[in-house]
Design a protein around this motif. Structure first.
Motif, PDB file in Angstrom:
ATOM      1  N   ARG A 147       0.873  -1.167   0.000  1.00 23.51           N
ATOM      2  CA  ARG A 147       0.000   0.000   0.000  1.00 23.51           C
ATOM      3  C   ARG A 147       0.917   1.226   0.000  1.00 23.51           C
ATOM      4  NH1 ARG A 147      -2.178  -3.833   3.447  1.00 23.51           N
ATOM      5  NH2 ARG A 147      -4.328  -4.405   2.967  1.00 23.51           N
ATOM      6  N   LYS A 163       3.002   2.101   8.769  1.00 20.73           N
ATOM      7  CA  LYS A 163       2.494   2.828   7.603  1.00 20.73           C
ATOM      8  C   LYS A 163       2.526   4.319   7.874  1.00 20.73           C
ATOM      9  CE  LYS A 163      -2.354   2.853   8.947  1.00 20.73           C
ATOM     10  NZ  LYS A 163      -3.707   2.459   8.630  1.00 20.73           N
ATOM     11  N   SER A 222       0.423   7.822   7.275  1.00 21.94           N
ATOM     12  CA  SER A 222      -0.871   8.401   6.899  1.00 21.94           C
ATOM     13  C   SER A 222      -0.718   9.916   6.975  1.00 21.94           C
ATOM     14  CB  SER A 222      -1.983   7.901   7.818  1.00 21.94           C
ATOM     15  OG  SER A 222      -1.753   8.329   9.134  1.00 21.94           O
ATOM     16  N   LYS A 271      -3.363  -1.704   8.392  1.00 25.19           N
ATOM     17  CA  LYS A 271      -4.792  -1.743   8.101  1.00 25.19           C
ATOM     18  C   LYS A 271      -5.483  -2.909   8.801  1.00 25.19           C
ATOM     19  CE  LYS A 271      -8.089  -1.681   4.340  1.00 25.19           C
ATOM     20  NZ  LYS A 271      -8.315  -1.696   2.905  1.00 25.19           N
ATOM     21  N   SER A 272      -4.796  -4.054   8.864  1.00 27.44           N
ATOM     22  CA  SER A 272      -5.369  -5.230   9.521  1.00 27.44           C
ATOM     23  C   SER A 272      -4.232  -6.076  10.068  1.00 27.44           C
ATOM     24  CB  SER A 272      -6.192  -6.054   8.517  1.00 27.44           C
ATOM     25  OG  SER A 272      -5.330  -6.642   7.562  1.00 27.44           O
ATOM     26  N   GLY A 302      -1.741  -7.223   7.660  1.00 28.53           N
ATOM     27  CA  GLY A 302      -0.808  -6.248   7.112  1.00 28.53           C
ATOM     28  C   GLY A 302       0.621  -6.447   7.574  1.00 28.53           C
ATOM     29  N   ASP A 315      -3.653  -9.097   2.609  1.00 33.33           N
ATOM     30  CA  ASP A 315      -5.110  -9.111   2.563  1.00 33.33           C
ATOM     31  C   ASP A 315      -5.604 -10.461   3.061  1.00 33.33           C
ATOM     32  OD1 ASP A 315      -6.472  -6.775   1.767  1.00 33.33           O
ATOM     33  OD2 ASP A 315      -5.771  -7.004  -0.282  1.00 33.33           O
TER      34      ASP A 315
END
Length: 192
Positions: A11, A35, A37, A51-52, A55, A150
């Motif tokens: 991502r 990550k 943001s 995200k999860s 990830g 994912d």
């Protein structure tokens, strides 16, 4: 950055958070643990959660990509002008330049007659392209899900869509071939 996204499935925020210490050249992998943001749409914020749960992962460092990534460096893989994390405007400027260079931009004339440049391909599109590469390479959807971070269900849906598209493509190719063959046979009958 575009090539990196295309051949890792990262991502955008995951790639922008990477430092050289996250790349293990000996093991041939990239550690995804954080990550980036943007608060207020512009200010970069490093987050130590993804995200999860899926990830958090190691992505294979493909040999062709490893050859392009400089070795023996420290700091961010994609630093901003000040050496820190890129501001959103910097990311957008780099993305536009990449799209222009790769021919991924579109020039359109709008109703007023003005010429407008658009960038329909997003960094996330390259993530989908990577999932397609995994499919075409014959990687099991569960393994691909681990690589891209994912769930297997998401990748199964992508793979099902791709399989259906390939079936249609195969049917179109077969119909085209048989039509040409029939025409050749009929043409041969007329002449022979």
């Amino acid at each position: 950055m575009g090539n990196f996204l295309m051949f890792t499935g990262c991502r955008r925020g995951e790639a922008l958070a990477l430092s050289y210490s996250d790349i293990d050249f000996k093991a041939g992998c990239i550690h995804i643990t954080k990550k980036l943001s943007y608060a207020d749409g512009q200010v970069p914020v490093l987050e130590d959660h993804l995200k999860s749960a899926n990830g958090l992962r190691d992505i294979p460092l493909l040999p062709s990509l490893a050859a392009r990534v400089p070795k023996n460096r420290i700091g961010l893989l994609f630093p901003g002008k000040d050496g820190g994390f890129m501001r959103h405007s910097e990311v957008y400027a780099i993305w536009k330049a990449y799209c222009r260079e790769a021919g991924l931009n579109e020039i359109q004339q709008i109703d007023s007659g003005e010429i407008m440049e658009t960038f329909p391909v997003t960094p996330h599109c390259l993530r989908h392209s990577f999932a397609t590469i995994c499919y075409e390479a014959g990687i099991d959807p569960r393994q691909a899900a681990e690589i891209v971070g994912d769930t297997p269900q998401v990748l199964e849906a992508v793979y099902t869509h791709l399989r259906d598209g390939h079936k249609k493509s195969a049917a179109d190719k077969l119909a085209e071939y048989v039509t040409a063959l029939e025409q050749s046979i009929l043409s041969g009958e007329k002449h022979g």
